[in-house]
Write a protein that holds these residues in place. Structure first.
Motif, short mmCIF file in Angstrom:
data_model
loop_
_atom_site.label_atom_id
_atom_site.label_comp_id
_atom_site.label_asym_id
_atom_site.label_seq_id
_atom_site.Cartn_x
_atom_site.Cartn_y
_atom_site.Cartn_z
N PHE A 48 -28.05 -7.90 -35.57
CA PHE A 48 -28.18 -8.24 -36.98
C PHE A 48 -29.46 -9.00 -37.26
CE2 PHE A 48 -23.37 -8.72 -36.33
CZ PHE A 48 -23.17 -7.36 -36.49
N SER A 279 -27.17 -6.12 -42.06
CA SER A 279 -26.45 -5.06 -41.35
C SER A 279 -27.41 -4.11 -40.62
CB SER A 279 -25.60 -4.24 -42.34
OG SER A 279 -24.69 -5.06 -43.02
N SER A 280 -26.87 -3.43 -39.63
CA SER A 280 -27.61 -2.38 -38.93
C SER A 280 -26.71 -1.16 -38.79
CB SER A 280 -28.05 -2.86 -37.54
OG SER A 280 -28.67 -1.80 -36.83
N TYR A 286 -23.56 0.02 -33.73
CA TYR A 286 -24.09 -1.03 -34.60
C TYR A 286 -23.41 -0.99 -35.97
CZ TYR A 286 -27.90 -1.94 -31.28
OH TYR A 286 -28.64 -2.28 -30.17
N SER A 290 -21.34 -3.96 -37.67
CA SER A 290 -21.72 -4.47 -38.99
C SER A 290 -20.52 -4.56 -39.91
CB SER A 290 -22.79 -3.57 -39.61
OG SER A 290 -23.99 -3.61 -38.86
#
Length: 343
Positions: A48, A279-280, A286, A290
């Motif tokens: 993040f 976020s990613s 990921y 997130s």
């Protein structure tokens, strides 16, 4: 029997009743399972964009959401004690019959999701990041702070989409009282706002944000006012109108359960933040992390907002006691001072 003993007895009875609710323990199990899943997916690394936590050990970052949830539960106890002597409004009676309440709830949630998707598309189309209930950098900072234009357009979009339009639609059909926008006990409402606001502010000043005290008095005043205004327009009013004015009475009507209503308030609040500035979504792992951390971060605040509204019948109480000033004006003023160039 003293008033203190009576209050203690009432609290004990209330806690015992809540702890007997199966739904509560299902929620606890889901939280524990989601936490375990997050530990496994992270593998010692969180992808993040959160500069404020760059030097915080991984284990600490993973336990922070659960510690925050404990604070939320303690605040709930404080709210109960502050409101124990007042008449608690029958919020379910403010909602329409089950059939209409169900139809309105489904329609409004669908509208809210479409509104979120619109923000995700509009932001990049204008050269900015996707718009969510929070502007990028909120509460945790970001590597590239938002521009003044980004903040202004974000606030305007959220205000119109999630506050003005739902309010105008429902206000034609329901009174201000039915929308939780009036007070049945102004003195107690003010007391709750002040006590919860002071407690939450103290927690944030002590544990989260020393940067506020690095500002000059001029920056505190002007930057604080600007921060208050933009967040009040861009996230406080949208949150209050969409969730705690309209949806919360319908949740209570449909479920008949305070515990379910509090949990649904938390889930809805978290769901309105699905795409955050930190976020990613570059990989499925990921993306899952997130989304998990969105719920970790916002479930608790959404629940305490629900409790504040249920115990007072006044959605303005959470807006001023646990949103506009604390956390946003306290934590986010330094970012706004920088973005707006306030000297």
């Amino acid at each position: 029997m003293t008033s203190h003993s009576i209050a203690t007895d009432r609290l004990s009875v209330a806690l015992a009743r809540i702890l007997r609710q199966p739904l509560l323990w299902i929620a606890v199990g889901l939280w524990a399972g989601a936490t375990g899943l997050a530990w496994w997916l992270a593998g010692g690394f969180l992808p993040f964009d959160i500069p404020a936590q760059a030097k915080v050990p991984f284990a600490t970052r993973m336990t922070m959401p659960s510690l925050g949830l404990i604070e939320v539960f303690l605040l709930m106890i404080v709210v109960f004690l502050l409101t124990r002597r007042r008449h608690i409004p029958d919020m379910a009676a403010r909602a329409p019959g089950h059939a209409i309440a169900r139809r309105e709830t489904i329609a409004l949630i669908a509208y809210a999701m479409l509104g979120q998707a619109g923000g995700w598309a509009l932001g990049p189309a204008l050269g900015f990041r996707p718009f969510s209930f929070h502007i990028a950098g909120t509460l945790v900072g970001c590597t590239t702070p938002p521009s003044a234009a980004e903040i202004q357009l974000w606030a305007a979009y959220n205000f119109v989409t999630f506050a003005v339009l739902p309010y105008l639609w429902f206000r034609r059909r329901y009174s201000a009282e039915q929308l939780n926008l009036t007070s049945t006990n102004r003195g107690n409402d003010l007391r709750v706002i002040l006590v919860i606001g002071i407690i939450e502010s103290a927690v944030e000043f002590a544990a989260l944000n020393a940067d506020f005290f690095k500002l000059t008095p001029h920056q505190m005043v002007i930057g604080g006012a600007a921060t208050f205004f933009y967040y009040f327009v861009g996230t406080v009013l949208p949150t209050m109108v969409l969730i705690y004015s309209i949806l919360l009475p319908r949740y209570l009507k449909l479920t008949g359960s305070v515990v379910a209503t509090v949990l649904l308030g938390g889930v809805t609040y978290a769901a309105m933040h699905l795409v955050e500035g930190w976020s990613s979504f570059t990989t499925p792992r990921y993306a899952t992390l997130s989304i998990l951390f969105v719920f970790f971060q916002y479930m608790g605040p959404g629940m305490i907002k629900s409790v504040l509204t249920l115990r007072t019948g006044n959605a303005w109480v959470h807006a001023f006691g646990y949103h506009a000033f604390a956390p946003h004006m306290i934590i986010d003023t330094p970012m706004f001072v920088k973005v707006l160039g306030i000297r």
